[in-house]
Design an enzyme around this catalytic site. Structure first.
Site, PDB file in Angstrom:
ATOM      1  N   LYS A   1       0.012   7.876 -23.715  1.00  0.00           N
ATOM      2  CA  LYS A   1       0.421   8.571 -24.952  1.00  0.00           C
ATOM      3  C   LYS A   1       2.056   7.914 -25.111  1.00  0.00           C
ATOM      4  CE  LYS A   1      -3.766   9.908 -24.560  1.00  0.00           C
ATOM      5  NZ  LYS A   1      -4.043  11.529 -24.314  1.00  0.00           N
TER       6      LYS A   1
ATOM      7  N   TYR B   1       0.773  -1.538  -0.007  1.00  0.00           N
ATOM      8  CA  TYR B   1       0.066  -0.144  -0.030  1.00  0.00           C
ATOM      9  C   TYR B   1       0.955   1.345   0.072  1.00  0.00           C
ATOM     10  CZ  TYR B   1      -3.806   3.185   0.719  1.00  0.00           C
ATOM     11  OH  TYR B   1      -4.750   4.195   0.720  1.00  0.00           O
TER      12      TYR B   1
END
Ligand SMILES: *Cc1c(COP(=O)(O)O)cnc(C)c1O
Length: 483
Positions: free
Chosen positions: A260, A74
């Site tokens: 991208k 976590y």
């Protein structure tokens, strides 16, 4: 005669994903069911998918191996520190905060910097970026050069900021009401057009003289760095990594969609140099995304991003990426197909208004062209014209923007040169029989962002492409043909 040097992809294929070949009859049925909207097609029914380059790239074997090195703690995952190190090394910012994707970073930046009534200038809008600025209470002001809106203009840096427009804005509203300038790289909505290093520096200088921060939208900064190397005087000897660091060094931070340039299917990050701003961002990210060492991502996603960043700045990679876009664009130019020039970084924008002069703007030529291209070839493109622009919010009239385009967007490392040949042939075929394409009218029009879910029908007959002879593409035998 000079000897011909062929171009080839700088990778080989280790794993394949089968594509389903369809018949034209099947595609006619599929597009009718999709209401003649390529967004509503099932991906299974698509042969070559050029809808978007967002999150559609192919990861490398090293990235897939990185997924197995996910540290799903976590807090304090080792993969976060690898991502932080990669961003510091290649983008140069001090503080890095992961987010689930680009708009997560845009959200945090907007709510921590913008006060209601502020103005955020930028070199053209981007949909999600502007939405977050406006939700935080700002007005977006476009300060890109006029040529960016002209598909015929052949300027090498159509993404440049018009410094006079920026100065006029500062004079009009005062620097105190401009929390930052949003500097987009390889401007998406202008067709993937770059900003020059010279203009980037001058823009940052002007902002900093007035005490205004510059936050870059670094989503396509690597593609932009490549164009600087190829087109700007005195830059051709530099590495992409060197130019990228130089670009970032003039700015105060950035948002980034890793879907991208960075070659992953999901992920993003926010980066800043200012310590106080970083504390603020780390505090906000816990509320909206997740703890500041994962920001809504799995550890493995951050590892794939860290590796993708390093791969993205390799000259072989980026030359092939943009080279593939240019290869497709040049094939269309040679055949006289009207496209936006110069050829940009992530796709080819076909001028549907000139492609289909017989279809009035009210019958959505770009929407019709995208549908007809699918029927013809199984290639999926996206409409970027009047359907995307929507209606005027006061008069309710359809907006007819200057540009009526379809976008053929190329995912990175996914398709081969042969796929580009097939795509070019399909578009050229269609151009030669353009008079057979029929305009469309709405049968269902959603209120918001209508292009995603709108449905249409042809204005005459039942088909968007009225041709009598049906040419089947040469189909590769499907799996299990038993030969
Ligand atoms: C895709 C994109 C974004 C938004 O990123 P998401 O990851 O889709 O949220 C922002 N700016 C530009 C220029 C983009 O192309």
């Amino acid at each position: 005669m000079p000897r011909r040097h062929s171009w080839a992809e700088p990778y080989k294929i280790k794993m394949v994903e089968h594509l389903r070949m369809t018949t034209r009859a099947e595609r006619e049925e599929a597009i009718r069911e999709a209401g003649f909207n390529t967004f509503l097609l099932r991906s299974e029914d698509v042969y070559i998918d050029l809808l978007t380059d967002s999150g559609t790239s192919a990861m490398s074997d090293r990235q897939w191996a990185g997924l197995m090195m996910g540290d799903e703690a976590y807090a304090g995952s080792r993969n976060f520190y690898n991502l932080e190190a990669a961003v510091r090394r290649f983008y140069g910012y001090r503080h890095v905060i992961p987010t689930h994707q680009g708009r997560g970073a845009e959200h945090i930046l907007s709510i921590m910097c913008i006060k209601p009534g502020d103005f955020v200038p930028g070199n053209m809008y981007f949909t999600t970026t502007k939405a977050h600025q406006e939700l935080a209470g700002a007005t977006f002001v476009d300060v890109i050069i006029d040529e960016a809106h002209d598909p015929q203009s052949d300027l090498p840096f159509k993404g440049n900021v018009d410094l006079r427009k920026l100065e006029a804005l500062i004079k009009r509203v005062g620097a105190g009401r401009i929390p930052y300038l949003c500097l987009q790289t390889n401007v998406n909505m202008a067709g993937g057009q770059p900003i020059s290093l010279e203009n980037l520096k001058a823009t940052c200088d002007l902002c900093h003289r007035h005490g205004i921060r510059v936050m870059m939208d670094a989503t396509r900064a690597v593609e932009n760095a490549y164009f600087i190397r190829m087109r700007e005087k005195g830059q051709s000897h530099r590495t992409i990594a060197d130019i990228l660091l130089d670009m970032c060094s003039h700015t105060d931070g950035c948002t980034n969609s890793a879907k991208k340039d960075s070659l992953v299917n999901i992920g993003g990050w926010l980066a800043v140099n200012d310590d106080d701003l970083a504390d603020k961002a780390r505090n906000l990210v816990v509320v909206y995304e997740g703890l500041h060492t994962y920001g809504g991502l799995a550890g493995r996603d951050m590892e794939a991003m860290a590796i993708g960043i390093e791969e993205s700045v390799q000259l072989d990679h980026i030359r092939a990426r943009i080279g593939q876009v240019e290869y497709l664009g040049n094939a269309l130019v040679r055949a006289g197909v009207p496209i936006v020039r110069p050829i940009g970084g992530h796709g080819i924008f076909v001028d549907a208004a000139r492609f289909l002069p017989h279809i009035p703007r009210e019958e959505f030529p770009a929407q019709a062209l995208a549908a007809a291209l699918y029927v013809q070839s199984g290639v999926r493109a996206m409409e970027r014209g009047a359907v995307s622009a929507g209606r005027h919010h006061d008069t309710g009239e359809n907006l007819f923007p200057k540009l009526e385009l379809i976008r053929l967007t190329i995912p990175r490392r996914v398709y081969t040169q042969a796929h580009m040949d097939v795509t070019a042939e399909a578009v050229i075929d269609l151009y030669e029989q353009a008079e057979n394409i029929v305009g469309l009218r709405f049968t269902f029009e959603p209120k918001h962002l209508r292009f995603f879910q709108a449905r249409f029908e042809p204005v005459v007959g039942a088909r968007v492409l009225r041709t009598e002879t049906i040419d089947e593409p040469v189909a590769v035998g499907a799996m299990g043909d038993g030969i």
